[in-house]
Design an enzyme around this catalytic site. Structure first.
Site, PDB file in Angstrom:
ATOM      1  N   PRO A 185       0.781  -1.233   0.000  1.00 44.84           N
ATOM      2  CG  PRO A 185      -0.304  -1.247   2.047  1.00 44.84           C
ATOM      3  CD  PRO A 185       0.432  -2.131   1.100  1.00 44.84           C
ATOM      4  CG  ASN A 186      -0.403   4.361   1.150  1.00 44.18           C
ATOM      5  OD1 ASN A 186      -1.365   4.835   0.556  1.00 44.18           O
ATOM      6  ND2 ASN A 186      -0.497   3.887   2.379  1.00 44.18           N
TER       7      ASN A 186
ATOM      8  NE  ARG B 167       1.867  13.403   2.279  1.00 47.09           N
ATOM      9  CZ  ARG B 167       1.265  12.654   3.202  1.00 47.09           C
ATOM     10  NH1 ARG B 167       0.344  11.789   2.845  1.00 47.09           N
ATOM     11  NH2 ARG B 167       1.589  12.761   4.473  1.00 47.09           N
TER      12      ARG B 167
ATOM     13  CE1 TYR C 235       9.160   4.913   3.149  1.00 47.56           C
ATOM     14  CE2 TYR C 235       7.634   6.764   3.273  1.00 47.56           C
ATOM     15  CZ  TYR C 235       8.124   5.568   3.778  1.00 47.56           C
ATOM     16  OH  TYR C 235       7.569   5.035   4.908  1.00 47.56           O
TER      17      TYR C 235
ATOM     18  CG  ASN D  66       8.498  -2.181   0.197  1.00 46.44           C
ATOM     19  OD1 ASN D  66       7.948  -2.340   1.289  1.00 46.44           O
ATOM     20  ND2 ASN D  66       9.106  -1.059  -0.133  1.00 46.44           N
TER      21      ASN D  66
ATOM     22  CB  ALA E 149       1.508  -0.239   6.187  1.00 45.43           C
TER      23      ALA E 149
ATOM     24  CD  GLU F 179      11.145  -7.950   5.152  1.00 42.92           C
ATOM     25  OE1 GLU F 179      11.655  -9.015   5.583  1.00 42.92           O
ATOM     26  OE2 GLU F 179      10.597  -7.121   5.882  1.00 42.92           O
TER      27      GLU F 179
ATOM     28  CG  HIS G 202      11.392  -2.720   4.240  1.00 43.55           C
ATOM     29  ND1 HIS G 202      10.025  -2.657   4.179  1.00 43.55           N
ATOM     30  CD2 HIS G 202      11.699  -3.942   4.718  1.00 43.55           C
ATOM     31  CE1 HIS G 202       9.526  -3.808   4.623  1.00 43.55           C
ATOM     32  NE2 HIS G 202      10.528  -4.600   4.953  1.00 43.55           N
ATOM     33  CB  ILE G 203      12.247   2.715   0.078  1.00 44.42           C
ATOM     34  CG1 ILE G 203      11.601   2.009  -1.125  1.00 44.42           C
ATOM     35  CG2 ILE G 203      12.940   4.017  -0.358  1.00 44.42           C
ATOM     36  CD1 ILE G 203      10.392   2.723  -1.692  1.00 44.42           C
TER      37      ILE G 203
ATOM     38  NE  ARG H 275      10.769   5.443   8.793  1.00 39.57           N
ATOM     39  CZ  ARG H 275       9.762   5.401   7.900  1.00 39.57           C
ATOM     40  NH1 ARG H 275       9.779   4.505   6.921  1.00 39.57           N
ATOM     41  NH2 ARG H 275       8.768   6.252   7.987  1.00 39.57           N
TER      42      ARG H 275
HETATM   43  O1  CA2 Z   1      10.652   1.746   3.674  1.00 40.27           O
HETATM   44  C1  CA2 Z   1       9.780   1.085   3.092  1.00 40.27           C
HETATM   45  O2  CA2 Z   1       9.906   0.688   1.942  1.00 40.27           O
HETATM   46  C2  CA2 Z   1       8.448   0.803   3.785  1.00 40.27           C
HETATM   47  O3  CA2 Z   1       8.061  -0.526   3.459  1.00 40.27           O
HETATM   48  C3  CA2 Z   1       7.449   1.815   3.243  1.00 40.27           C
HETATM   49  C4  CA2 Z   1       6.089   1.782   3.938  1.00 40.27           C
HETATM   50  C5  CA2 Z   1       6.241   1.790   5.457  1.00 40.27           C
HETATM   51  O4  CA2 Z   1       4.979   1.581   6.056  1.00 40.27           O
HETATM   52  C6  CA2 Z   1       7.216   0.728   5.943  1.00 40.27           C
HETATM   53  O5  CA2 Z   1       7.339   0.831   7.352  1.00 40.27           O
HETATM   54  C7  CA2 Z   1       8.563   0.888   5.300  1.00 40.27           C
HETATM   55  C8  CA2 Z   1       5.237   2.971   3.539  1.00 40.27           C
HETATM   56  C9  CA2 Z   1       5.085   3.156   2.058  1.00 40.27           C
HETATM   57  C10 CA2 Z   1       4.342   4.446   1.840  1.00 40.27           C
HETATM   58  O6  CA2 Z   1       4.924   5.094   0.743  1.00 40.27           O
HETATM   59  C11 CA2 Z   1       4.647   6.419   0.568  1.00 40.27           C
HETATM   60  C12 CA2 Z   1       5.079   6.973  -0.596  1.00 40.27           C
HETATM   61  C13 CA2 Z   1       4.854   8.289  -0.843  1.00 40.27           C
HETATM   62  C14 CA2 Z   1       4.169   9.072   0.067  1.00 40.27           C
HETATM   63  C15 CA2 Z   1       3.745   8.521   1.234  1.00 40.27           C
HETATM   64  C16 CA2 Z   1       3.967   7.187   1.498  1.00 40.27           C
END
Ligand code: CA2
Length: 141
Positions: free
Chosen positions: A9-10, A17, A22, A71, A74, A95, A97-98, A104
């Site tokens: 998701p997202n 953002r 990210y 990835n 959440a 796995e 994660h960016i 964090r």
């Molecule tokens: O660091 C990562 O790749 C995460 O998997 C990204 C997730 C976060 O919940 C994980 O803890 C770590 C969130 C992805 C949301 O991506 C966004 C992109 C643009 C604007 C807002 C959120």
């Protein structure tokens, strides 16, 4: 060899953002980077904001996909369903994660997927996907 790259998701909002966490590059750029890294091998990129859709996609990979890069976003920190699906299909998984989830908030330090994934790459930005693809290409060749 076929690789499946799954984003949770997202992640489709990348670049819109939170560039400090990210990065500034968008989802289209990530897909182009993946395409380049998968040069010469079959691959599919899948993104969903829905846990069940990700579970369905993992199930459908059984017998058709040799490696998964995921990835879960959440869902990393909440989804036993995604963990169980990965365990059920038994496909080698990395796995990604960016951001560096280990430095964090406390709740991001726990990953359900990491109980199955043979490798976790975190904090390397979008390059982490390329490292995961290269790892699976090497392992599966
Ligand atoms: O660091 C990562 O790749 C995460 O998997 C990204 C997730 C976060 O919940 C994980 O803890 C770590 C969130 C992805 C949301 O991506 C966004 C992109 C643009 C604007 C807002 C959120």
């Amino acid at each position: 060899m076929k690789l499946l790259i799954i984003n949770g998701p997202n992640l489709n909002l990348l670049g819109l953002r939170e560039p400090d966490i990210y990065g500034k590059q968008d989802y289209k750029t990530l897909c182009e980077m993946i395409k380049k890294a998968c040069n010469g091998i079959d691959y599919e990129i899948f993104q969903s904001n829905h846990e069940g859709a990700i579970v369905d996609k993992i199930q459908s990979a059984y017998g058709k996909v040799d490696g998964i890069v995921i990835n879960p976003a959440a869902y990393t920190h909440t989804s036993v369903a995604i963990l169980d699906a990965l365990k059920a299909v038994g496909i080698p998984t990395v796995e990604v994660h960016i951001s560096d989830i280990n430095t964090r908030e406390e709740f991001r330090k726990h990953s359900f997927v990491s109980y199955y994934a043979e490798k976790q790459i975190a904090g390397h930005g979008l390059q982490g996907y390329i490292e995961a693809i290269d790892y699976l290409k090497e392992k599966l060749s």
